[in-house]
Design a protein around this motif. Structure first.
Motif, short mmCIF file in Angstrom:
data_model
loop_
_atom_site.label_atom_id
_atom_site.label_comp_id
_atom_site.label_asym_id
_atom_site.label_seq_id
_atom_site.Cartn_x
_atom_site.Cartn_y
_atom_site.Cartn_z
N ALA A 54 0.85 -1.19 0.00
CA ALA A 54 0.00 0.00 0.00
C ALA A 54 0.89 1.24 0.00
CB ALA A 54 -0.89 0.00 1.23
N ALA A 55 0.49 2.22 -0.79
CA ALA A 55 1.25 3.45 -0.88
C ALA A 55 0.30 4.61 -1.13
CB ALA A 55 2.27 3.36 -2.00
N MET A 56 0.82 5.80 -1.00
CA MET A 56 0.00 6.98 -1.21
C MET A 56 0.80 8.01 -1.99
SD MET A 56 -1.70 9.45 1.70
CE MET A 56 -0.20 9.56 2.64
N ASP A 57 0.15 8.63 -2.96
CA ASP A 57 0.73 9.77 -3.66
C ASP A 57 2.02 9.41 -4.41
OD1 ASP A 57 0.70 12.39 -4.48
OD2 ASP A 57 1.76 13.14 -2.73
N TYR A 58 1.95 8.31 -5.17
CA TYR A 58 3.11 7.89 -5.96
C TYR A 58 3.18 8.65 -7.27
CZ TYR A 58 5.64 4.20 -3.71
OH TYR A 58 6.48 3.51 -2.90
N HIS A 59 4.37 8.95 -7.71
CA HIS A 59 4.59 9.61 -8.99
C HIS A 59 4.89 8.54 -10.05
CE1 HIS A 59 4.86 13.56 -7.08
NE2 HIS A 59 5.41 12.90 -6.10
N LEU A 60 4.47 8.79 -11.27
CA LEU A 60 4.72 7.82 -12.33
C LEU A 60 6.20 7.57 -12.54
CD1 LEU A 60 2.01 8.81 -14.96
CD2 LEU A 60 2.04 6.82 -13.46
N ASP A 61 7.03 8.60 -12.32
CA ASP A 61 8.47 8.38 -12.49
C ASP A 61 9.04 7.46 -11.41
OD1 ASP A 61 8.04 10.46 -10.65
OD2 ASP A 61 9.87 11.51 -11.19
N TRP A 62 8.43 7.43 -10.24
CA TRP A 62 8.86 6.49 -9.21
C TRP A 62 8.55 5.06 -9.66
CZ3 TRP A 62 6.74 8.62 -3.92
CH2 TRP A 62 7.35 9.84 -3.65
N ILE A 63 7.37 4.87 -10.21
CA ILE A 63 6.99 3.53 -10.68
C ILE A 63 7.89 3.11 -11.84
CG2 ILE A 63 5.12 2.18 -11.71
CD1 ILE A 63 3.19 4.06 -10.11
N TYR A 64 8.13 4.03 -12.76
CA TYR A 64 9.01 3.74 -13.89
C TYR A 64 10.41 3.38 -13.38
CZ TYR A 64 11.93 4.33 -17.98
OH TYR A 64 12.86 4.12 -18.98
N ALA A 65 10.94 4.17 -12.47
CA ALA A 65 12.29 3.89 -11.94
C ALA A 65 12.33 2.55 -11.23
CB ALA A 65 12.71 5.02 -11.00
N SER A 66 11.29 2.21 -10.49
CA SER A 66 11.24 0.91 -9.80
C SER A 66 11.25 -0.24 -10.79
CB SER A 66 10.01 0.83 -8.91
OG SER A 66 10.07 1.79 -7.89
N LEU A 67 10.48 -0.07 -11.87
CA LEU A 67 10.47 -1.10 -12.91
C LEU A 67 11.85 -1.20 -13.57
CD1 LEU A 67 7.03 -0.41 -14.57
CD2 LEU A 67 7.72 -2.53 -13.46
N HIS A 68 12.46 -0.05 -13.86
CA HIS A 68 13.77 -0.03 -14.50
C HIS A 68 14.82 -0.70 -13.60
CE1 HIS A 68 17.01 1.40 -17.04
NE2 HIS A 68 17.62 1.83 -15.96
N LEU A 69 14.78 -0.43 -12.31
CA LEU A 69 15.74 -1.03 -11.38
C LEU A 69 15.54 -2.53 -11.24
CD1 LEU A 69 15.78 1.70 -8.59
CD2 LEU A 69 17.64 1.14 -10.17
#
Length: 70
Positions: A54-69
């Protein structure tokens, strides 16, 4: 969701709002109460897993970076 991706997402989740809400709820991990989960499960007739992210107020770039990592 992949375990590494969840760890990456958690590492990005450092906003003050997340910590404030967690502390005010007495739950710094931002988890729903099991009784509430049971009520929702019964209402929608779907068993909700107890292991979730569960998370709150995520930015799309955070999700992209997590996928990239990952």
């Amino acid at each position: 969701m992949d375990v590494d991706m969840i760890l990456n997402l958690k590492s990005f989740n450092r906003k003050e709002r997340f910590y404030l809400v967690g502390q005010m709820l007495g739950n710094p991990d931002f988890r729903m109460d099991d009784k509430q989960l049971d009520k929702i499960s019964k209402l929608i007739d779907v068993e909700i897993p107890r292991e979730y992210f569960a998370a709150m107020d995520y930015h799309l770039d955070w999700i992209y970076a997590s996928l990239h990592l990952t």
